[in-house]
Design a protein around this motif. Structure first.
Motif, mmCIF file in Angstrom:
data_model
loop_
_atom_site.group_PDB
_atom_site.id
_atom_site.type_symbol
_atom_site.label_atom_id
_atom_site.label_comp_id
_atom_site.label_asym_id
_atom_site.label_seq_id
_atom_site.Cartn_x
_atom_site.Cartn_y
_atom_site.Cartn_z
ATOM 1 N N TRP A 310 76.135 109.783 -24.148
ATOM 2 C CA TRP A 310 75.565 110.297 -22.908
ATOM 3 C C TRP A 310 76.443 111.381 -22.285
ATOM 4 C CZ3 TRP A 310 77.896 105.543 -23.344
ATOM 5 C CH2 TRP A 310 79.056 105.343 -22.582
ATOM 6 N N VAL A 313 74.945 114.670 -22.684
ATOM 7 C CA VAL A 313 73.833 114.913 -21.754
ATOM 8 C C VAL A 313 74.393 115.326 -20.397
ATOM 9 C CG1 VAL A 313 71.814 113.904 -20.637
ATOM 10 C CG2 VAL A 313 72.398 113.260 -22.995
ATOM 11 N N ILE A 331 71.150 108.210 -16.593
ATOM 12 C CA ILE A 331 70.719 108.649 -17.921
ATOM 13 C C ILE A 331 70.236 107.451 -18.720
ATOM 14 C CG2 ILE A 331 71.434 109.750 -20.089
ATOM 15 C CD1 ILE A 331 73.665 111.154 -18.431
ATOM 16 N N TRP A 332 69.114 107.635 -19.418
ATOM 17 C CA TRP A 332 68.565 106.616 -20.301
ATOM 18 C C TRP A 332 68.390 107.190 -21.713
ATOM 19 C CZ3 TRP A 332 67.342 107.219 -15.280
ATOM 20 C CH2 TRP A 332 67.205 106.077 -14.452
ATOM 21 N N PHE A 333 68.622 106.382 -22.725
ATOM 22 C CA PHE A 333 68.175 106.651 -24.090
ATOM 23 C C PHE A 333 67.099 105.619 -24.373
ATOM 24 C CE2 PHE A 333 72.608 108.389 -24.874
ATOM 25 C CZ PHE A 333 72.180 109.712 -24.863
ATOM 26 N N ARG A 337 69.331 102.132 -19.989
ATOM 27 C CA ARG A 337 70.119 102.960 -19.077
ATOM 28 C C ARG A 337 71.575 102.912 -19.520
ATOM 29 N NH1 ARG A 337 70.229 101.886 -12.668
ATOM 30 N NH2 ARG A 337 71.664 100.217 -13.354
ATOM 31 N N VAL A 338 72.134 104.068 -19.816
ATOM 32 C CA VAL A 338 73.501 104.130 -20.337
ATOM 33 C C VAL A 338 74.495 104.609 -19.298
ATOM 34 C CG1 VAL A 338 72.742 104.430 -22.729
ATOM 35 C CG2 VAL A 338 73.095 106.449 -21.288
ATOM 36 N N ARG A 344 79.523 105.082 -16.566
ATOM 37 C CA ARG A 344 78.803 104.272 -17.540
ATOM 38 C C ARG A 344 78.133 103.101 -16.844
ATOM 39 N NH1 ARG A 344 82.176 101.641 -22.352
ATOM 40 N NH2 ARG A 344 82.886 100.289 -20.650
ATOM 41 N N TYR A 348 76.006 98.281 -19.853
ATOM 42 C CA TYR A 348 75.823 99.016 -21.117
ATOM 43 C C TYR A 348 76.149 98.136 -22.319
ATOM 44 C CZ TYR A 348 76.591 102.379 -24.855
ATOM 45 O OH TYR A 348 76.539 103.053 -26.042
ATOM 46 N N VAL A 364 65.189 110.981 -24.230
ATOM 47 C CA VAL A 364 66.345 111.116 -23.338
ATOM 48 C C VAL A 364 65.788 111.323 -21.933
ATOM 49 C CG1 VAL A 364 68.402 112.451 -22.758
ATOM 50 C CG2 VAL A 364 67.728 112.155 -25.168
ATOM 51 N N VAL A 366 66.596 111.608 -17.739
ATOM 52 C CA VAL A 366 67.621 111.886 -16.735
ATOM 53 C C VAL A 366 66.976 111.831 -15.360
ATOM 54 C CG1 VAL A 366 69.108 113.690 -15.789
ATOM 55 C CG2 VAL A 366 69.044 113.297 -18.257
#
Length: 395
Positions: A310, A313, A331-333, A337-338, A344, A348, A364, A366
């Motif tokens: 992340w 990103v 931020i998510w993948f 949510r990372v 962080r 996680y 991805v 945001v």
């Protein structure tokens, strides 16, 4: 792919660059066909783009000729002469004026196009053009594409059944700023050219303008929409016509379908990537941030390596030059949510995040936490194969 009344297609092998494969698409359009188009904003456009721009104002079209293997770009006076000769050969074969012929070329930049190779080929195409063969047509305009890109939609406009067919090509040099690599859309609806132009420009803004493979805008990007009017029904001439909504929605959906197919077929790509940005100060700001993420080689290589990094990103958000607050960023993948609140995510889990990155499709997401602006763009990962394809492109 169903037939479109008033549209007939043929393909041919002219030997422009490739041997043993088709490299010419010829499309005959019934008299009265109306046209709209949007083109590359590159300051170094191809001769075909210049030709189309000059003739678009008439709003009428009878022939489309597209060749692959040679972009006829950065070819000076020879390129302009080749475009005119191509149009004249096609017009002679179809019995129309050269100004009613629209052209597109894709392939190597800087190599002169020998338009004499179209002599005889286009006359033969005119004689055998038929309503079917859409997949063959899409294959004829491919360069480094790995599959033909087509889409179709069927709707009703009032009491009239209408069909929209589209095709596209593109896998590299993809960062359109108005349209796409090459894309041609056909419908039997009766819609006035000025209205078609508005619909196409608006549709491109939320489809092809939201697609990137490598951040490089082509000299040849061309998106054309042809309406034959052969489905019947009264011609739509105003945005206030209640019949227009169904057509607009179907057109927008088809354009997004084609744009996503281009991103899926990015040169060397193994993963289709969706980038969603929300919480921006405006939609325009969200779009610029999303494109910064989608065009980042570091983000794209991390996805290729299935690494939930992340930090890359965060970098892409920060470099976009748009309003952002590190301590509000999340931020998510995929659904994981990372990162949140500038750090962080406390929950996680590396194993969960890695599982998301192994999928063929990765999202991805945001959230900037600043406003209501949002945007979605589509791209692909960046692999060693991209370098190999482009390192050998002219050899």
């Amino acid at each position: 792919m169903p037939a479109i009344a008033g549209v007939r297609l043929a393909t041919a092998e002219a030997g422009i660059r490739y041997r043993g494969r088709t490299d010419v698409l010829y499309v005959a359009l019934d008299e009265g066909t109306e046209i709209a188009g949007v083109f590359t904003r590159s300051r170094c456009p191809s001769a075909a783009v210049d030709w189309c721009r000059a003739n678009l104002a008439s709003g009428r079209a009878r022939i489309l000729v597209c060749n692959s293997g040679n972009a006829n770009a950065f070819t000076g006076l020879k390129g302009r002469d080749a475009a005119r000769l191509t149009a004249e050969v096609a017009a002679s074969a179809a019995g129309c004026r050269p100004e009613e012929v629209f052209l597109a070329s894709t392939g190597v930049i800087g190599e002169p196009l020998d338009a004499r190779k179209f002599e005889g080929v286009l006359a033969d195409c005119a004689g055998r053009a038929a309503p079917h063969g859409w997949l063959e047509a899409a294959r004829a305009i491919m360069t480094t594409d790995t599959f033909p890109k087509v889409a179709t939609r069927s709707i009703r406009i009032g009491e009239t059944s209408v069909t929209i067919n589209g095709m596209a090509k593109g896998a590299g040099m993809i960062a359109p700023d108005m349209a796409t690599m090459l894309s041609f859309v056909f419908t039997d609806a009766a819609i006035a050219a000025p209205l078609l132009q508005d619909l196409l420009a608006e549709g491109a803004a939320t489809s092809f303008n939201c697609t990137t493979v490598d951040g490089d805008t082509s000299t040849s990007d061309t998106l054309l929409l042809f309406a034959t009017g052969q489905a019947g029904g009264a011609r739509i001439e105003s945005r206030d016509d209640p019949r227009l909504a169904a057509f607009r929605d179907a057109l927008d959906d088809l354009l997004k379908d084609l744009a996503q197919q281009v991103a899926r077929d990015g040169e060397g790509a193994r993963k289709f990537v969706t980038v969603e940005v929300g919480g921006a100060e405006s939609d325009a700001s969200a779009h610029r941030i999303a494109m910064s993420i989608a065009n980042s080689p570091l983000v794209k290589t991390a996805i290729a390596g299935e690494d939930a990094n992340w930090g890359r990103v965060v970098m892409a958000v920060g470099k976009a030059g748009e309003p952002a607050d590190r301590d509000r960023l999340s931020i998510w993948f995929g659904g994981i949510r990372v990162a949140t609140d500038g750090a962080r995510d406390p929950d996680y889990d590396e194993e969960e995040a890695s599982a998301v990155m192994k999928k063929d499709g990765v999202t991805v997401r945001v959230d900037l936490g600043l406003g209501d602006g949002r945007a979605t763009v589509w791209t692909c990962d960046l692999t060693k194969a991209y370098v190999e394809i482009n390192g050998d492109y002219r050899s």
